[in-house]
Write an enzyme that holds these catalytic residues in place. Sequence first.
Site, PDB file in Angstrom:
ATOM      1  N   HIS A  39      38.546  36.019  35.748  1.00 12.36           N
ATOM      2  CA  HIS A  39      39.552  35.208  35.057  1.00 12.36           C
ATOM      3  C   HIS A  39      39.380  35.295  33.537  1.00 12.36           C
ATOM      4  O   HIS A  39      38.329  34.889  33.026  1.00 12.36           O
ATOM      5  CB  HIS A  39      39.392  33.769  35.545  1.00 12.36           C
ATOM      6  CG  HIS A  39      40.321  32.792  34.931  1.00 12.36           C
ATOM      7  ND1 HIS A  39      39.873  31.642  34.313  1.00 12.36           N
ATOM      8  CD2 HIS A  39      41.670  32.779  34.832  1.00 12.36           C
ATOM      9  CE1 HIS A  39      40.912  30.949  33.881  1.00 12.36           C
ATOM     10  NE2 HIS A  39      42.007  31.617  34.168  1.00 12.36           N
ATOM     11  N   ARG A  40      40.362  35.852  32.856  1.00 15.33           N
ATOM     12  CA  ARG A  40      40.302  36.114  31.398  1.00 15.33           C
ATOM     13  C   ARG A  40      39.106  37.014  31.072  1.00 15.33           C
ATOM     14  O   ARG A  40      38.476  36.884  30.027  1.00 15.33           O
ATOM     15  CB  ARG A  40      40.231  34.821  30.582  1.00 15.33           C
ATOM     16  CG  ARG A  40      41.288  33.779  30.944  1.00 15.33           C
ATOM     17  CD  ARG A  40      41.203  32.530  30.074  1.00 15.33           C
ATOM     18  NE  ARG A  40      41.847  31.402  30.744  1.00 15.33           N
ATOM     19  CZ  ARG A  40      41.790  30.146  30.355  1.00 15.33           C
ATOM     20  NH1 ARG A  40      41.139  29.839  29.241  1.00 15.33           N
ATOM     21  NH2 ARG A  40      42.388  29.179  31.029  1.00 15.33           N
ATOM     22  N   LYS A  59      52.576  34.515  29.589  1.00  9.80           N
ATOM     23  CA  LYS A  59      52.415  33.102  29.213  1.00  9.80           C
ATOM     24  C   LYS A  59      53.698  32.537  28.601  1.00  9.80           C
ATOM     25  O   LYS A  59      53.728  32.159  27.423  1.00  9.80           O
ATOM     26  CB  LYS A  59      51.257  32.983  28.217  1.00  9.80           C
ATOM     27  CG  LYS A  59      49.917  32.870  28.930  1.00  9.80           C
ATOM     28  CD  LYS A  59      49.610  31.430  29.275  1.00  9.80           C
ATOM     29  CE  LYS A  59      48.359  31.276  30.109  1.00  9.80           C
ATOM     30  NZ  LYS A  59      48.590  30.659  31.418  1.00  9.80           N
ATOM     31  N   HIS A 114      44.900  33.386  25.573  1.00 12.05           N
ATOM     32  CA  HIS A 114      45.374  32.384  26.544  1.00 12.05           C
ATOM     33  C   HIS A 114      46.335  31.358  25.960  1.00 12.05           C
ATOM     34  O   HIS A 114      47.391  31.083  26.514  1.00 12.05           O
ATOM     35  CB  HIS A 114      44.185  31.659  27.192  1.00 12.05           C
ATOM     36  CG  HIS A 114      44.625  30.624  28.185  1.00 12.05           C
ATOM     37  ND1 HIS A 114      44.847  29.310  27.832  1.00 12.05           N
ATOM     38  CD2 HIS A 114      44.933  30.727  29.500  1.00 12.05           C
ATOM     39  CE1 HIS A 114      45.256  28.649  28.906  1.00 12.05           C
ATOM     40  NE2 HIS A 114      45.311  29.480  29.928  1.00 12.05           N
ATOM     41  N   GLU A 147      49.160  38.052  33.341  1.00 13.25           N
ATOM     42  CA  GLU A 147      49.883  36.782  33.378  1.00 13.25           C
ATOM     43  C   GLU A 147      50.712  36.650  32.108  1.00 13.25           C
ATOM     44  O   GLU A 147      50.175  36.730  30.997  1.00 13.25           O
ATOM     45  CB  GLU A 147      48.920  35.598  33.499  1.00 13.25           C
ATOM     46  CG  GLU A 147      49.720  34.302  33.602  1.00 13.25           C
ATOM     47  CD  GLU A 147      48.891  33.029  33.531  1.00 13.25           C
ATOM     48  OE1 GLU A 147      47.663  33.070  33.726  1.00 13.25           O
ATOM     49  OE2 GLU A 147      49.509  31.990  33.252  1.00 13.25           O
ATOM     50  N   ASP A 167      35.820  32.348  36.792  1.00 11.48           N
ATOM     51  CA  ASP A 167      35.126  32.619  35.525  1.00 11.48           C
ATOM     52  C   ASP A 167      33.787  33.314  35.789  1.00 11.48           C
ATOM     53  O   ASP A 167      33.141  33.779  34.857  1.00 11.48           O
ATOM     54  CB  ASP A 167      34.837  31.300  34.781  1.00 11.48           C
ATOM     55  CG  ASP A 167      36.099  30.576  34.343  1.00 11.48           C
ATOM     56  OD1 ASP A 167      37.188  31.172  34.441  1.00 11.48           O
ATOM     57  OD2 ASP A 167      35.987  29.417  33.882  1.00 11.48           O
ATOM     58  N   ASP A 217      45.943  37.132  29.970  1.00  8.94           N
ATOM     59  CA  ASP A 217      47.166  36.414  29.589  1.00  8.94           C
ATOM     60  C   ASP A 217      47.815  37.108  28.393  1.00  8.94           C
ATOM     61  O   ASP A 217      47.113  37.501  27.462  1.00  8.94           O
ATOM     62  CB  ASP A 217      46.813  34.980  29.184  1.00  8.94           C
ATOM     63  CG  ASP A 217      45.965  34.282  30.228  1.00  8.94           C
ATOM     64  OD1 ASP A 217      46.494  33.927  31.283  1.00  8.94           O
ATOM     65  OD2 ASP A 217      44.748  34.106  29.988  1.00  8.94           O
ATOM     66  N   GLU A 263      41.953  39.475  35.381  1.00  4.96           N
ATOM     67  CA  GLU A 263      43.144  38.708  35.007  1.00  4.96           C
ATOM     68  C   GLU A 263      43.130  38.520  33.497  1.00  4.96           C
ATOM     69  O   GLU A 263      42.069  38.319  32.892  1.00  4.96           O
ATOM     70  CB  GLU A 263      43.116  37.345  35.701  1.00  4.96           C
ATOM     71  CG  GLU A 263      44.388  36.532  35.560  1.00  4.96           C
ATOM     72  CD  GLU A 263      44.369  35.451  34.480  1.00  4.96           C
ATOM     73  OE1 GLU A 263      45.383  34.759  34.342  1.00  4.96           O
ATOM     74  OE2 GLU A 263      43.343  35.303  33.764  1.00  4.96           O
TER      75      GLU A 263
END
Length: 252
Positions: free
Chosen positions: A15-16, A121, A57, A119, A238, A44, A42
């Site tokens: 995640h990120r 945003k 993000h 993703e 994470d 953003d 992943e």
Amino acid sequence: EKNSPPQDTCLIFAHRGSKCNRPENTLAAFQEALHVNSDGIELDVHLSKDNQLVVIHDEKVNRTTSGRGRVCDMTLAQLKQLDAGSWFDKAFHKEKIPTLEEVLNLLLKENFAGYLNIEIKTDIINYPGIEKQLFTLMNTQTFPFKVIYSSFNINTLRNLHALGIKDEIAYLAGKTFQRVDLTVVERFITSLHLKKNYVFRHKKLLAPDNKPIRLWGIHSEKDMCLAFQHNISGIFTDFPEKALKIRKNQSN
Ligand code: G3P
Ligand code: MG
């Protein structure tokens, strides 16, 4: 492909990037995710003032960089002036806000053959034209990894579909429990990316047309084990390295 998991395995997405031990959404975070051999990554994306796709993000740069202000009010050159690592640890002071193109180049250079979840945003700012921008960039070449697009904004997903995107388009839901509305899931949506509580509270979720369900917000060992025991197709965490170890131990 190194150590590809079997078909029905719950995929682990960093995640990120590897957010637990690197500044989120930086090349260092993605490099670490590759290093631990995460199945997926992943990130953003937002649009800069001069219409460049940048990986960050928040709508504002305040939390994760040395600057202040909104991404959409700054040009790429201005964004590139900012230190995107020191807020996390001084050791990462050289990290910048990456463009999506820079991340793609890193993944290509490292022969990444897993999943990249982009993703979009558009939850707060609409970024008119962001879908076209993305479509154009992603069509400049073919990638050895699989691409999944997602957004909390259903209109963004509709726009992507209308452009003729052939990759997965995931419905992202659950920022708050009330926002989960599966009635808006349309046929072109290939998968559901839901907040963990939705599935765990309901014990079982009937996904329309058996679409794959992936859960976000899975950071504790307990939640990882729950996800691996439910029929979940993937998790966003994470802690990709920890999740990979737990999954491996469970399968032994
Ligand atoms: O895509 C899953 C997850 O990243 C959604 O929430 O706020 O971390 O982008 P957020
Ligand atoms: Mg995200």
